[in-house]
Design a protein around this motif. Structure first.
Motif, PDB file in Angstrom:
ATOM      1  N   PHE A  18       3.585  -6.546   2.398  1.00  0.00           N
ATOM      2  CA  PHE A  18       2.481  -5.795   3.003  1.00  0.00           C
ATOM      3  C   PHE A  18       2.948  -4.410   3.408  1.00  0.00           C
ATOM      4  CE2 PHE A  18      -0.311  -4.919   6.769  1.00  0.00           C
ATOM      5  CZ  PHE A  18      -1.510  -4.856   6.083  1.00  0.00           C
ATOM      6  N   ASN A  21       3.281  -2.132   0.453  1.00  0.00           N
ATOM      7  CA  ASN A  21       2.028  -1.577  -0.078  1.00  0.00           C
ATOM      8  C   ASN A  21       1.732  -0.200   0.502  1.00  0.00           C
ATOM      9  OD1 ASN A  21       1.552  -3.783  -1.699  1.00  0.00           O
ATOM     10  ND2 ASN A  21       0.028  -4.717  -0.343  1.00  0.00           N
ATOM     11  N   LEU A  25       2.664   1.912  -2.622  1.00  0.00           N
ATOM     12  CA  LEU A  25       1.471   1.696  -3.438  1.00  0.00           C
ATOM     13  C   LEU A  25       0.210   2.329  -2.869  1.00  0.00           C
ATOM     14  CD1 LEU A  25       2.096  -2.005  -4.559  1.00  0.00           C
ATOM     15  CD2 LEU A  25       2.495   0.101  -5.840  1.00  0.00           C
ATOM     16  N   ASP A  27      -1.468   2.315   0.099  1.00  0.00           N
ATOM     17  CA  ASP A  27      -2.418   1.794   1.087  1.00  0.00           C
ATOM     18  C   ASP A  27      -2.500   2.731   2.286  1.00  0.00           C
ATOM     19  OD1 ASP A  27      -4.191  -0.316   0.906  1.00  0.00           O
ATOM     20  OD2 ASP A  27      -2.655  -1.856   1.110  1.00  0.00           O
ATOM     21  N   TYR A 362      -7.352 -10.474   1.428  1.00  0.00           N
ATOM     22  CA  TYR A 362      -6.776  -9.132   1.551  1.00  0.00           C
ATOM     23  C   TYR A 362      -7.910  -8.129   1.463  1.00  0.00           C
ATOM     24  CZ  TYR A 362      -4.685  -4.734  -0.133  1.00  0.00           C
ATOM     25  OH  TYR A 362      -4.348  -3.415  -0.317  1.00  0.00           O
ATOM     26  N   THR A 364      -8.897  -3.777   2.114  1.00  0.00           N
ATOM     27  CA  THR A 364      -8.304  -2.452   2.214  1.00  0.00           C
ATOM     28  C   THR A 364      -9.413  -1.410   2.267  1.00  0.00           C
ATOM     29  OG1 THR A 364      -6.880  -0.844   1.072  1.00  0.00           O
ATOM     30  CG2 THR A 364      -8.145  -2.337  -0.315  1.00  0.00           C
ATOM     31  N   ASP A 374      -5.153  -5.794  -8.962  1.00  0.00           N
ATOM     32  CA  ASP A 374      -4.699  -4.654  -8.174  1.00  0.00           C
ATOM     33  C   ASP A 374      -3.241  -4.868  -7.764  1.00  0.00           C
ATOM     34  OD1 ASP A 374      -5.643  -2.242  -6.311  1.00  0.00           O
ATOM     35  OD2 ASP A 374      -4.301  -3.545  -5.159  1.00  0.00           O
ATOM     36  N   ARG A 376      -1.419  -3.952  -5.246  1.00  0.00           N
ATOM     37  CA  ARG A 376      -1.158  -4.304  -3.843  1.00  0.00           C
ATOM     38  C   ARG A 376      -1.484  -5.773  -3.596  1.00  0.00           C
ATOM     39  NH1 ARG A 376      -5.257   0.007  -1.847  1.00  0.00           N
ATOM     40  NH2 ARG A 376      -6.208  -0.986  -3.664  1.00  0.00           N
TER      41      ARG A 376
END
Length: 390
Positions: A18, A21, A25, A27, A362, A364, A374, A376
């Motif tokens: 997490f 991410n 990535l 987030d 999850y 986002t 995806d 993430r």
């Protein structure tokens, strides 16, 4: 990047994934929750509530919710399967037996199960609906009822990206006499204790952050081999079924618009916390702490029993569907071959895995251009899978 929340012993890799991410990535604000055998074992959140929050922006909190796009489809599918479980809906009956107007333009023999498995042949509308028209359930239902299929129903499959809203929503209204958002609130979210909504109540609007696009480079080497023709390639072609399916609402709605969030579009605009999404999936496969079990084992078998597989006429990659749910495969890797769930385009994911007893949610505020898998969400799935076998 500060990660808030807790993980049970053995699930520490999920915290690492997490955090990764955010670091690698792209987030901006997100949360993940995992249940095992009905008990929460992961509850993490971080970043800002709004995608454009920046330094000093309002932080993501434990109860922050977001729009989950097509992950909504998994909740809508549960409504139809619960109606079947309760004896109110026959999956092998023609859709027209409940919705007479649907028996038009070559759709007379379309079965309820074909609608759930993306085999109905109506992923596009010859005349797209505006966002205001799409939010009117009667207008949307009339449009799909009049639409001629682009393939003979039942003979092939292709993702019904937008039309799934009116197909499922109107069928539920015809069977129950209630709007699907109301049915979800009273028969699913309430009994389960899940923070999820289809048709966001005004009283909950302050919990929902702003979403937006946050594209970042994919990991080196990618998560899978790029197909000869990708979803993105097909989407760039205005004449493709891919582009036309996603453009059944034109222009695309503003997902931060309060009116859009208050509408009930079962294909695309459900709103949930990560815990709400995970808790919902946990309730499909077992009793959840402080809540109930929704699906019988027989209904779980229906959800995860393969109905469609192979080249998807809309997504152009190989997909697998049960009754309303994506199944484990290259386009949407889940925890194991027993898993079922649904991603939201460019971000969210909800799933259940009956073999391990695990459910994941999850959410986002930053969407990518990917449709499935995806990176993430996949990083979290891999971390949960590793923890589950310990």
């Amino acid at each position: 990047m500060e990660v808030n929340g807790t993980v049970a012993e053995g699930f520490e890799p999920v915290r690492e994934a997490f955090a990764g991410n955010f670091e690698a990535l792209g987030d901006r604000g997100a949360a993940v929750a995992v249940y095992r055998d009905g008990r929460k074992v992961v509850d993490l959140w971080g970043g800002t509530r709004d995608v454009d929050g920046g330094v000093g922006g309002a932080p993501w909190e434990r109860g922050t919710a977001q729009i989950v796009r097509s992950a909504t489809k998994g909740v809508a599918a549960a409504v139809l399967l619960l109606l079947h479980q309760r004896g109110a809906l026959d999956l092998d009956a023609p859709v027209g037996a409940y919705w007479p107007e649907y028996k038009a333009a070559g759709k007379e023999r379309t079965l309820v199960r074909q609608l759930l498995a993306h085999r109905a042949g109506v992923p596009v509308l010859d005349r797209p609906l505006t966002p205001a028209e799409a939010a009117d359930p009667e207008r949307g239902a009339a449009a799909v009822a009049a639409q001629a299929p682009v393939w003979e129903p039942g003979t092939d499959h292709g993702y019904h990206a937008q039309t799934y809203s009116w197909l499922t929503g109107e069928l539920v209204r015809r069977v129950t006499g209630r709007p699907i958002g109301e049915w979800i609130a009273h028969e699913i979210a309430g009994p389960v204790g899940a923070d999820l909504w289809l048709g966001l109540p005004q009283a909950q609007s302050a919990r929902v952050g702003r979403v937006g696009q946050v594209d970042a480079p994919f990991p080196a080497g990618g998560l899978r081999t790029r197909p000869k023709r990708s979803v993105a390639d097909a989407y760039a072609d205005p004449s493709s079924l891919t582009r036309r399916a996603f453009a059944a609402i034109t222009p695309l709605p503003d997902e931060n618009d309060p009116d859009y969030r208050a509408a009930a579009l079962p294909a695309s605009n459900g709103i949930a916390t990560a815990d709400g999404l995970a808790r919902f999936y946990a309730s499909l496969i077992g009793e959840v702490e402080g809540g109930v079990r929704l699906f019988t084992p027989e209904t779980v078998a229906l959800a995860r029993g393969e109905q469609s597989a192979g080249a998807d006429r809309v997504l152009v990659v190989n997909t697998r569907f049960g009754l309303g749910y994506m199944l484990h495969g290259g386009a949407s890797p889940l925890l194991s071959p027993s898993s079922f769930g649904h991603p939201g385009r460019g971000g969210a994911l909800g799933l259940a895995d009956p073999e391990s007893g695990i459910a994941l949610g999850y959410v986002t505020n930053g969407f990518r251009t990917s449709v499935t898998a995806d990176p993430r969400a996949q990083a979290l799935v891999r971390a949960v899978a590793a923890a589950a076998v310990r």
